[in-house]
Scaffold this motif. Structure first.
Motif, PDB file in Angstrom:
ATOM      1  N   ALA A   1      10.485   7.824  -6.777  1.00  0.00           N
ATOM      2  CA  ALA A   1      11.209   9.166  -6.822  1.00  0.00           C
ATOM      3  C   ALA A   1      11.486   9.594  -7.903  1.00  0.00           C
ATOM      4  CB  ALA A   1      12.410   9.230  -5.697  1.00  0.00           C
ATOM      5  N   VAL A   2      12.003   8.731  -8.713  1.00  0.00           N
ATOM      6  CA  VAL A   2      12.363   8.983 -10.160  1.00  0.00           C
ATOM      7  C   VAL A   2      11.324   9.247 -11.151  1.00  0.00           C
ATOM      8  CG1 VAL A   2      13.185   7.883 -12.423  1.00  0.00           C
ATOM      9  CG2 VAL A   2      14.417   7.523 -10.213  1.00  0.00           C
ATOM     10  N   GLN A   3       9.950   8.421 -10.722  1.00  0.00           N
ATOM     11  CA  GLN A   3       8.622   8.829 -11.242  1.00  0.00           C
ATOM     12  C   GLN A   3       8.011  10.323 -11.256  1.00  0.00           C
ATOM     13  OE1 GLN A   3       7.870   6.642 -13.403  1.00  0.00           O
ATOM     14  NE2 GLN A   3       5.262   6.596 -13.730  1.00  0.00           N
ATOM     15  N   ILE A   4       8.466  10.787  -9.816  1.00  0.00           N
ATOM     16  CA  ILE A   4       7.978  11.962  -9.288  1.00  0.00           C
ATOM     17  C   ILE A   4       8.977  12.937 -10.107  1.00  0.00           C
ATOM     18  CG2 ILE A   4       7.797  13.606  -7.533  1.00  0.00           C
ATOM     19  CD1 ILE A   4       7.188  11.135  -5.754  1.00  0.00           C
ATOM     20  N   ALA A   5      10.109  12.734 -10.142  1.00  0.00           N
ATOM     21  CA  ALA A   5      11.110  13.563 -10.793  1.00  0.00           C
ATOM     22  C   ALA A   5      10.758  13.673 -12.408  1.00  0.00           C
ATOM     23  CB  ALA A   5      12.657  13.062 -10.933  1.00  0.00           C
TER      24      ALA A   5
ATOM     25  N   ASN B   1       0.746  -1.146  -0.105  1.00  0.00           N
ATOM     26  CA  ASN B   1      -0.153   0.054   0.116  1.00  0.00           C
ATOM     27  C   ASN B   1       0.890   1.245   0.090  1.00  0.00           C
ATOM     28  OD1 ASN B   1      -2.338  -1.300  -0.105  1.00  0.00           O
ATOM     29  ND2 ASN B   1      -3.161  -0.706   1.773  1.00  0.00           N
ATOM     30  N   ALA B   2       1.991   1.538   0.728  1.00  0.00           N
ATOM     31  CA  ALA B   2       2.745   2.550   0.630  1.00  0.00           C
ATOM     32  C   ALA B   2       3.391   3.126  -0.425  1.00  0.00           C
ATOM     33  CB  ALA B   2       4.011   2.194   1.632  1.00  0.00           C
TER      34      ALA B   2
ATOM     35  N   ARG C   1       2.083   6.278  -5.594  1.00  0.00           N
ATOM     36  CA  ARG C   1       1.835   6.318  -7.026  1.00  0.00           C
ATOM     37  C   ARG C   1       0.598   6.891  -7.206  1.00  0.00           C
ATOM     38  NH1 ARG C   1       3.019   1.542  -7.768  1.00  0.00           N
ATOM     39  NH2 ARG C   1       5.085   1.632  -8.245  1.00  0.00           N
ATOM     40  N   LEU C   2      -0.375   6.719  -6.577  1.00  0.00           N
ATOM     41  CA  LEU C   2      -1.642   6.991  -6.781  1.00  0.00           C
ATOM     42  C   LEU C   2      -1.941   8.525  -6.669  1.00  0.00           C
ATOM     43  CD1 LEU C   2      -4.784   7.121  -7.232  1.00  0.00           C
ATOM     44  CD2 LEU C   2      -5.097   6.719  -4.833  1.00  0.00           C
ATOM     45  N   ILE C   3      -1.235   8.951  -5.593  1.00  0.00           N
ATOM     46  CA  ILE C   3      -1.337  10.545  -5.237  1.00  0.00           C
ATOM     47  C   ILE C   3      -0.504  11.312  -6.392  1.00  0.00           C
ATOM     48  CG2 ILE C   3      -0.528  12.329  -3.558  1.00  0.00           C
ATOM     49  CD1 ILE C   3      -0.765  10.075  -1.517  1.00  0.00           C
TER      50      ILE C   3
END
Length: 594
Positions: free
Chosen positions: A549-553, A211-212, A217-219
């Protein structure tokens, strides 16, 4: 305390009444017309002064509602230098063409000369609220009204600095902390309720083990959608509870048992709309015993037994038709087809985008739509309270709203609660590793200055200072072309990029410097888009041990590209929106030390 309606057009009388209660007792109302010769300001008035705040209050009517923010600030500061004796200004910017207006606090620094403090009007900074028709009330009401008037003394009688109190009312950090606190509370609540599938084929169970990372990823996905909603790229019905009740079968917004909003709307938006070209959008249908589109995760899903929708499937496709295709990997479904077993493909489930209830992710409607109850509130209500802007603030121009840099701050905090090695969530900790904007800007400038001096040794220190001086719009350098070529071909690698603070700061600075070296180009959004795309695809690289983190970047770079595009009505041209680039080779999840 007298207030004004923050969602209505600007009214001078109401604003002056507010100032009388909001500013210290020494505020003097002095309405006086100003005679100006500015490019972007049509007319102006002085509304009053406050000696204790070293402050003038101005009202300026801008020529257009486009609001060139940096230029307006420079024009006001230049006026202050010539005609006022105060270092700060509280300024109204409004346009007759718009129902929106800005309330800005402009501050300048003092400097010492021969041991005495003198006004130099250096390092001007502008902090702004966007008010009027497009404003969300929560933030300005909290910062300006609920905290009362500017205080010169604390409740215990201790003398305070009233200017510091005034500046705190325009502090975006306060808003960001409040937003993160609410998001983290929602995240912990969601971790206790959400279930994602784990397993393959028919051997699937709904668990909370991952879930974490799944919820982070959902947010990420939902907040990207929320940002591009500001560009009118997402239809309103997706976040309208009344319309959803007409579209979804048995939609109960605060239900803890039903999750049809996530499965029917959000999953179809993420995986089958934003990740699929408009002309190819369709539903995955059952053909005999098996689906003809088994394993193809860019097709809409409906429940196999009881339809999610009250209307025909063609109507659902039509409702999503106004959303452009974006691509970019952010909305790629993580369910995958594995090796064949007994002659059949086997599906491995992560996102749980399925027509079968036993293989679908379960996130109850309450997580999105519950009104505050028992200390919990739905995510849509939280997002709806805040003002969002797709333009990142600069060190000198800060909008009191949530900008793309917020993603870094929020997710670095969320990632600080998640240990990728043990797959455990430190629920009582929110360790932050986010690098503040000021430090990022310093690191960026130091890196680029050293790079230029190394690669173009003939460039002088004076030319470097001129190039990096934000007050200078043009540069006088011996060979601008050589500087531009060097900047266009620089290679930057961040070995621990996190959510992209340093790469994002580097992109912004490179754009600024390159535009200064070639003032005849980069006049249109298309020019700037192409320049940004070139830098993102050829100049900036990063890695981080945490895949999310890479996805957010990458997400931050996607938003900055969307900023430079304008939506059109041409559906055959994807509404004028260019699909996002694939950045899989620019930002990679890896252990840099190894």
């Amino acid at each position: 305390m007298r207030t004004f309606n923050v969602v209505e057009p600007y009214k001078r009388e109401s604003f002056i009444e507010f100032l009388t209660d909001f500013l210290p007792e020494d505020f003097e109302c002095e309405q006086e017309e100003l005679f100006l010769t500015f490019t972007n300001i049509d007319k102006g008035y002085k509304l009053g002064i406050s000696k204790s705040l070293d402050l003038n209050v101005f009202e300026f009517s801008t020529i257009s509602c486009g609001d060139p923010r940096v230029t307006l600030t420079k024009e006001v500061v230049s006026f202050m230098k010539k005609y006022t004796s105060y270092s700060n200004a509280l300024v109204i910017f409004y346009s007759d063409d718009s129902q929106n207006w800005r309330l800005s606090l402009i501050t300048t620094d003092y400097e010492k000369e021969n041991g005495k403090i003198v006004r130099r009007y250096s390092n001007p900074k502008r902090y702004s609220f966007l008010l009027g028709n497009e404003c969300k009330e929560h933030t300005p009401k909290t910062m300006l009204f609920k905290k009362g008037g500017i205080k010169e003394r604390s409740e215990s009688g201790k003398k305070l600095n009233p200017l510091e109190d005034l500046q705190s009312r325009f502090a975006v950090e306060t808003v960001t902390k409040e937003f993160y606190k609410e998001i983290f509370a929602w995240y912990e609540w969601a971790c206790s309720l959400a279930k994602y599938p784990q397993g393959k084929g028919r051997e699937v169970s709904l668990v909370q083990d991952n879930n974490a990372v799944n919820l982070i990823r959902l947010i990420t996905r939902l907040m990207f959608v929320w940002f591009i909603k500001q560009k009118d790229l997402i239809p309103s019905w997706i976040f309208d509870i009344t319309e959803l009740q007409n579209v979804l079968t048995d939609f109960v917004p605060d239900s803890l048992e039903s999750g049809n909003y996530y499965n029917a709307v959000l999953q179809n938006l993420f995986f089958a709309t934003l990740n699929q070209k408009i002309e190819n959008r369709s539903f995955a249908e059952r053909s005999g015993e098996h689906s003809s589109k088994y394993g193809i995760k860019i097709c809409y899903r409906d429940d196999n037994r009881h339809s999610f929708f009250t209307c025909e499937k063609n109507d659902i496709i039509e409702r999503f038709k106004s959303v452009p295709f974006l691509n970019g990997g952010l909305f790629e479904c993580l369910d995958t087809l594995g090796e064949r077993e007994n002659g059949s493909d086997v599906q491995y489930y992560k996102d749980g985008f399925s027509r079968e209830g036993s293989r679908r992710a379960f996130l109850p409607n309450a997580l999105f739509w519950q009104k505050e109850k028992d200390g919990h509130e739905g995510l849509i209500h939280i997002l709806n309270r805040y003002n969002f802007t797709v333009e990142e603030s600069s060190p000198t121009d800060i909008q009191v709203a949530l900008d793309p840099e917020l993603l870094g701050k929020v997710f670095e905090n969320l990632l600080g609660t998640y240990n990728p090695e043990t797959k455990e969530t430190a629920r009582k900790s929110s360790g932050s590793f986010y690098t503040p904007r000021e430090i990022v800007d310093f690191m960026v400038d130091e890196s680029l200055q050293n790079y230029l001096q190394t690669n173009i040794p003939e460039i002088t220190e004076e030319e470097i200072r001129t190039l990096f001086n934000d007050d200078e719009t043009e540069v006088n350098i011996t060979d601008n072309k050589k500087i531009k070529t060097a900047l266009m071909n620089v290679k930057i690698f961040d070995p621990a990029c996190g959510s992209g603070a340093f790469p994002g700061g580097m992109l912004k600075r490179l754009i600024h410097l390159i535009k200064k070296t070639d003032t005849d180009f980069y006049k249109t959004k298309s020019d700037v888009y192409n320049l940004k795309l070139h830098i993102i695809e050829n100049c900036i690289f990063g890695s981080d041990i945490q895949p999310i983190a890479v996805q957010i970047a990458k997400l931050r770079f996607f938003i900055t590209l969307i900023c430079e595009q304008e939506k059109s009505n041409d559906i055959h041209d994807n509404y004028g929106i260019k699909p996002l680039p694939n950045l899989e080779t620019q930002f990679v999840a890896a252990d840099t030390l190894i």
